[in-house]
Motif scaffolding. Structure first.
Motif, PDB file in Angstrom:
ATOM      1  N   VAL A   1     -84.041  53.356   6.777  1.00 51.35           N
ATOM      2  CA  VAL A   1     -84.939  53.505   5.628  1.00 51.35           C
ATOM      3  C   VAL A   1     -85.637  52.165   5.392  1.00 51.35           C
ATOM      4  O   VAL A   1     -84.981  51.124   5.340  1.00 51.35           O
ATOM      5  CB  VAL A   1     -84.168  53.917   4.357  1.00 51.35           C
ATOM      6  N   VAL A   2     -86.943  52.205   5.270  1.00 52.17           N
ATOM      7  CA  VAL A   2     -87.731  51.008   4.984  1.00 52.17           C
ATOM      8  C   VAL A   2     -88.211  51.087   3.542  1.00 52.17           C
ATOM      9  O   VAL A   2     -88.775  52.108   3.114  1.00 52.17           O
ATOM     10  CB  VAL A   2     -88.933  50.883   5.939  1.00 52.17           C
ATOM     11  N   VAL A   3     -87.976  50.021   2.784  1.00 48.11           N
ATOM     12  CA  VAL A   3     -88.286  50.014   1.352  1.00 48.11           C
ATOM     13  C   VAL A   3     -89.122  48.780   1.010  1.00 48.11           C
ATOM     14  O   VAL A   3     -88.862  47.695   1.523  1.00 48.11           O
ATOM     15  CB  VAL A   3     -86.989  49.985   0.510  1.00 48.11           C
ATOM     16  N   LYS A   4     -90.100  48.986   0.142  1.00 50.13           N
ATOM     17  CA  LYS A   4     -90.791  47.871  -0.500  1.00 50.13           C
ATOM     18  C   LYS A   4     -90.275  47.804  -1.939  1.00 50.13           C
ATOM     19  O   LYS A   4     -90.658  48.622  -2.778  1.00 50.13           O
ATOM     20  CB  LYS A   4     -92.305  48.084  -0.493  1.00 50.13           C
ATOM     21  N   PRO A   5     -89.376  46.863  -2.239  1.00 51.13           N
ATOM     22  CA  PRO A   5     -88.760  46.823  -3.573  1.00 51.13           C
ATOM     23  C   PRO A   5     -89.787  46.590  -4.679  1.00 51.13           C
ATOM     24  O   PRO A   5     -90.670  45.736  -4.563  1.00 51.13           O
ATOM     25  CB  PRO A   5     -87.790  45.646  -3.468  1.00 51.13           C
ATOM     26  N   ILE A   6     -89.677  47.347  -5.742  1.00 52.46           N
ATOM     27  CA  ILE A   6     -90.560  47.211  -6.897  1.00 52.46           C
ATOM     28  C   ILE A   6     -90.250  45.905  -7.626  1.00 52.46           C
ATOM     29  O   ILE A   6     -89.088  45.574  -7.859  1.00 52.46           O
ATOM     30  CB  ILE A   6     -90.378  48.418  -7.834  1.00 52.46           C
ATOM     31  N   ASP A   7     -91.290  45.187  -8.026  1.00 55.16           N
ATOM     32  CA  ASP A   7     -91.113  43.837  -8.596  1.00 55.16           C
ATOM     33  C   ASP A   7     -91.167  43.806 -10.126  1.00 55.16           C
ATOM     34  O   ASP A   7     -91.323  42.734 -10.705  1.00 55.16           O
ATOM     35  CB  ASP A   7     -92.172  42.892  -8.032  1.00 55.16           C
TER      36      ASP A   7
END
Length: 235
Positions: free
Chosen positions: A127-133
Motif C-alpha cells: 500500500v502506498v500512502v501520501k500522509p495527510i499533513d
C-alpha cells in the motif's frame, strides 16, 4: 490557588484503530482479490464508501460498514481532543470533531498496488500512502492560537470565584471555548490540507483457522498511522 490551563500540545499516545475484522474473504482468494480487499477495507474506514466491500464479502452488511466508519470518525475525534487536552468534551463537540475528520479522511490519498502470495498461503499487499499533513499544520499554527487564547482570559479573576463558581466557569466557559476554538482552527486548515512525502507499507491478508482471509488489527494499525501524519504533534 486556582489556575488556568495553558494550552499545550501533548506527546503522542496510542491511537484507536477500528477495522472490519468480523467478516472476511472465503475461498477463491487471488492476488487481485487480496488487493481489492485491502482497498475495500480502507474505503469503508476512511471514506465511508461501502460497495466494494459489500461486493467482496458475502456476509457483510451496509449497517456494519456504516457503524465501522462512524466509530472510526468518533474514535479519531476523541483521540485528538485528548491529545489537545480538551478536558470536558460534550457530545456536540465530539460530533463536530468527528465531522471534521470525515472531511479530512475524504481527502485520504492511498493506492493499493500489488499483492504476492506467500508460502503459508497468505498475501503480502503493498500500500502506498501520501500522509495527510493537517496535524503538521495544526502544530505550526499552535503558538499563535495559544497566545490569542491565553490573552482572551488574561483579565479573568478566578481567585474571586467560589470553588463552585470556578468549576462551573472552567467547564462551561473556559474549556468549552477552548474546544470550540480548536475546532474552528482545525476547520480553517482543511481547505489548505496537503500531504507529506509518499511512503509505502506491506500488510498481510491471511487466513484464519476456518479459512476466512482477513487483515489483522496490527497490520491495519500500522497502516492507519500513515494516513494522517501525527508525528509532528508534540510538546
Amino acid at each position: 490557588m486556582k489556575k488556568l490551563r495553558k494550552p499545550t500540545l501533548l506527546t503522542l499516545a496510542l491511537s484507536l484503530v477500528l477495522c472490519l475484522t468480523g467478516c472476511g474473504l472465503f475461498g477463491g482468494v487471488t492476488e487481485e482479490t487480496a488487493v481489492d480487499y485491502v482497498k475495500a477495507q480502507m474505503d469503508v474506514i476512511y471514506k465511508g464508501e461501502y460497495q466494494g466491500y459489500l461486493d467482496l464479502v458475502a456476509d457483510s452488511t451496509q449497517e456494519e460498514c456504516q457503524e465501522a466508519y462512524d466509530s472510526k470518525m468518533t474514535s479519531e475525534a476523541e483521540y485528538l481532543m485528548g491529545l489537545l487536552a480538551i478536558e470536558y468534551p460534550t457530545e456536540e463537540l465530539t460530533a463536530r470533531f468527528a465531522d471534521l475528520y470525515r472531511q479530512i479522511f475524504a481527502k485520504a490519498d492511498y493506492t493499493v498496488q500489488e499483492a504476492s502470495r506467500m508460502e503459508d498461503g497468505s498475501y503480502s499487499v503493498k500500500v502506498v500512502v501520501k500522509p495527510i499533513d493537517i496535524i503538521d499544520q495544526l502544530n505550526e499554527a499552535w503558538d499563535d492560537f495559544s497566545e490569542d487564547f491565553e490573552a482572551r482570559y488574561a483579565d479573568v479573576d478566578v481567585e474571586s470565584m467560589t470553588d463552585d463558581e470556578y468549576a462551573d466557569w472552567y467547564v462551561n466557559t473556559y474549556d468549552a471555548d477552548y474546544g470550540q476554538s480548536l475546532a474552528d482552527l482545525l476547520e480553517s486548515l482543511i481547505p489548505s490540507l496537503g500531504y507529506m512525502e509518499e511512503t509505502s507499507i506491506l500488510v498481510q491478508v491471511q487466513p484464519d483457522e476456518d479459512g476466512y482471509y482477513y487483515l489483522s488489527e496490527d497490520d491495519f494499525s500500522n497502516l492507519d498511522w500513515l494516513v494522517v501524519y501525527y508525528d509532528s504533534l508534540g510538546t
